[in-house]
Design a protein around this motif. Structure first.
Motif, PDB file in Angstrom:
ATOM      1  N   ARG A 234      14.700   9.296  28.193  1.00  0.00           N
ATOM      2  CA  ARG A 234      15.642  10.410  28.208  1.00  0.00           C
ATOM      3  C   ARG A 234      15.881  10.875  29.643  1.00  0.00           C
ATOM      4  O   ARG A 234      15.030  10.671  30.523  1.00  0.00           O
ATOM      5  N   PRO A 235      17.011  11.522  29.899  1.00  0.00           N
ATOM      6  CA  PRO A 235      17.318  11.969  31.264  1.00  0.00           C
ATOM      7  C   PRO A 235      16.232  12.849  31.876  1.00  0.00           C
ATOM      8  O   PRO A 235      15.909  12.734  33.059  1.00  0.00           O
ATOM      9  N   ASP A 236      15.613  13.735  31.051  1.00  0.00           N
ATOM     10  CA  ASP A 236      14.607  14.648  31.584  1.00  0.00           C
ATOM     11  C   ASP A 236      13.285  13.957  31.906  1.00  0.00           C
ATOM     12  O   ASP A 236      12.417  14.546  32.551  1.00  0.00           O
ATOM     13  N   GLN A 237      13.124  12.708  31.480  1.00  0.00           N
ATOM     14  CA  GLN A 237      11.877  11.992  31.725  1.00  0.00           C
ATOM     15  C   GLN A 237      11.890  11.199  33.028  1.00  0.00           C
ATOM     16  O   GLN A 237      10.834  10.819  33.526  1.00  0.00           O
ATOM     17  N   VAL A 238      13.067  10.953  33.577  1.00  0.00           N
ATOM     18  CA  VAL A 238      13.179  10.067  34.735  1.00  0.00           C
ATOM     19  C   VAL A 238      12.359  10.565  35.911  1.00  0.00           C
ATOM     20  O   VAL A 238      11.631   9.799  36.561  1.00  0.00           O
ATOM     21  N   GLU A 239      12.433  11.846  36.194  1.00  0.00           N
ATOM     22  CA  GLU A 239      11.749  12.397  37.368  1.00  0.00           C
ATOM     23  C   GLU A 239      10.238  12.494  37.201  1.00  0.00           C
ATOM     24  O   GLU A 239       9.532  12.790  38.163  1.00  0.00           O
ATOM     25  N   PRO A 245      14.615   4.434  39.552  1.00  0.00           N
ATOM     26  CA  PRO A 245      15.565   3.324  39.537  1.00  0.00           C
ATOM     27  C   PRO A 245      16.537   3.461  40.697  1.00  0.00           C
ATOM     28  O   PRO A 245      16.723   4.558  41.238  1.00  0.00           O
ATOM     29  N   THR A 246      17.162   2.365  41.084  1.00  0.00           N
ATOM     30  CA  THR A 246      18.164   2.436  42.143  1.00  0.00           C
ATOM     31  C   THR A 246      19.304   3.347  41.715  1.00  0.00           C
ATOM     32  O   THR A 246      19.804   4.155  42.498  1.00  0.00           O
ATOM     33  N   HIS A 247      19.697   3.236  40.447  1.00  0.00           N
ATOM     34  CA  HIS A 247      20.771   4.074  39.913  1.00  0.00           C
ATOM     35  C   HIS A 247      20.532   4.367  38.443  1.00  0.00           C
ATOM     36  O   HIS A 247      19.868   3.598  37.749  1.00  0.00           O
ATOM     37  N   VAL A 248      21.092   5.460  37.984  1.00  0.00           N
ATOM     38  CA  VAL A 248      21.046   5.858  36.578  1.00  0.00           C
ATOM     39  C   VAL A 248      22.477   5.952  36.076  1.00  0.00           C
ATOM     40  O   VAL A 248      23.327   6.578  36.715  1.00  0.00           O
TER      41      VAL A 248
END
Length: 272
Positions: A234-239, A245-248
């Motif tokens: 999920r978006p909130d998990q990326v950080e 990742p290089t890009h989302v």
């Protein structure tokens, strides 16, 4: 503008990127079609060892995604290739389905429960307690422990189901023996995929939906990575992860224009 290397080849996960079970994710067919139209070599990678590449080709075709069988690379195929290089013509006790047993037979391995050199654990929707018990006893007797992938759960229409990583943990708890995982995020699978399509890490992009397998495996193999938000992460998990990742991107539909852009821009100055 950051000067980047050209993108000549693509690697992509399947579940969560191109499909959800039997349903194509919007833009998936167009993405694959554009890669083929542009003549860009690509390989679809999956940690799922249940199905053969031919099975997966048919599954994708039913979803409206046209992919050649040779453009699919599974953890079962990578595992068989690894064992063929380690101990050609060996023996193994295998827990898994057609994708894994077919791959093992194709390299000339004998599948047996009598003093095998390896216990090879793959994914199945019907794990047998009897088979797991046999695996535990064989490992205790000295068999080497290999698993196709570390994913703890897999998707289903009803929700998450236990996958290879969870069953491997059970066997490890019983035996004290850790398996060697061949599939993502092991860079071994990534390098075998690159070799399969004669690709170079510096000019290849990895597309995936999982930070803990797709993105880290791409990173460790020296690839640029694109996370799509249509799958597990999920978006909130990326950080939360110590790597990025290089890009989302929201979905694979956003990548169609990138394929065109990388082909149309001068290769000496490219920006993702």
């Amino acid at each position: 503008m950051e000067k980047l290397r050209p993108v000549r080849t693509w690697l992509s996960d399947m579940d969560g990127v191109l499909v959800h079970e039997e349903e194509a994710i919007p833009g998936a067919a167009e993405f694959v079609r554009r890669l083929r139209e542009r003549g860009r070599p690509f390989l679809l990678l999956t940690n799922n060892s249940i199905f053969t590449a031919r099975d997966l080709q048919a599954r994708l075709s039913r979803s409206g995604i046209d992919v050649p069988e040779e453009s699919i690379w599974t953890s079962a195929l990578a595992t068989a290739q690894f064992l063929d290089k380690q101990r050609p013509g060996g023996t193994a006790y295998v827990i898994g389905e057609a994708g894994l047993t077919t791959a093992m037979h194709s390299i000339g391995y004998v599948l047996t429960d009598r003093d095998p050199e390896y216990v090879v654990l793959g994914e199945t929707r019907t794990y047998s307690f009897e088979a797991i018990t046999t695996a535990i006893r064989l490992i205790e007797a000295g068999a080497r422990f290999i698993a196709t992938n570390p994913d703890p759960t897999g998707p289903s229409q009803q929700g998450s189901i236990p996958a290879t990583g969870s069953v491997a943990a059970l066997i490890t708890r019983a035996t004290g023996v850790e398996p060697y995982f061949v599939g993502k995020p092991n860079p071994l699978m990534m390098r075998s995929a690159l070799n399969r399509i004669d690709a170079h890490s510096e000019t290849t992009v990895m597309v995936g939906d999982r930070m803990d397998t797709d993105m880290v495996s791409g990173l460790e193999a020296g690839l640029r990575t694109i996370l799509v938000l249509t799958g597990s992460t999920r978006p909130d998990q990326v950080e939360r992860f110590p790597y990025r990742p290089t890009h989302v991107r929201d979905s694979v539909a956003d990548l169609v224009e990138l394929v065109d852009a990388w082909d149309d821009v001068d290769e000496s100055v490219m920006d993702l």
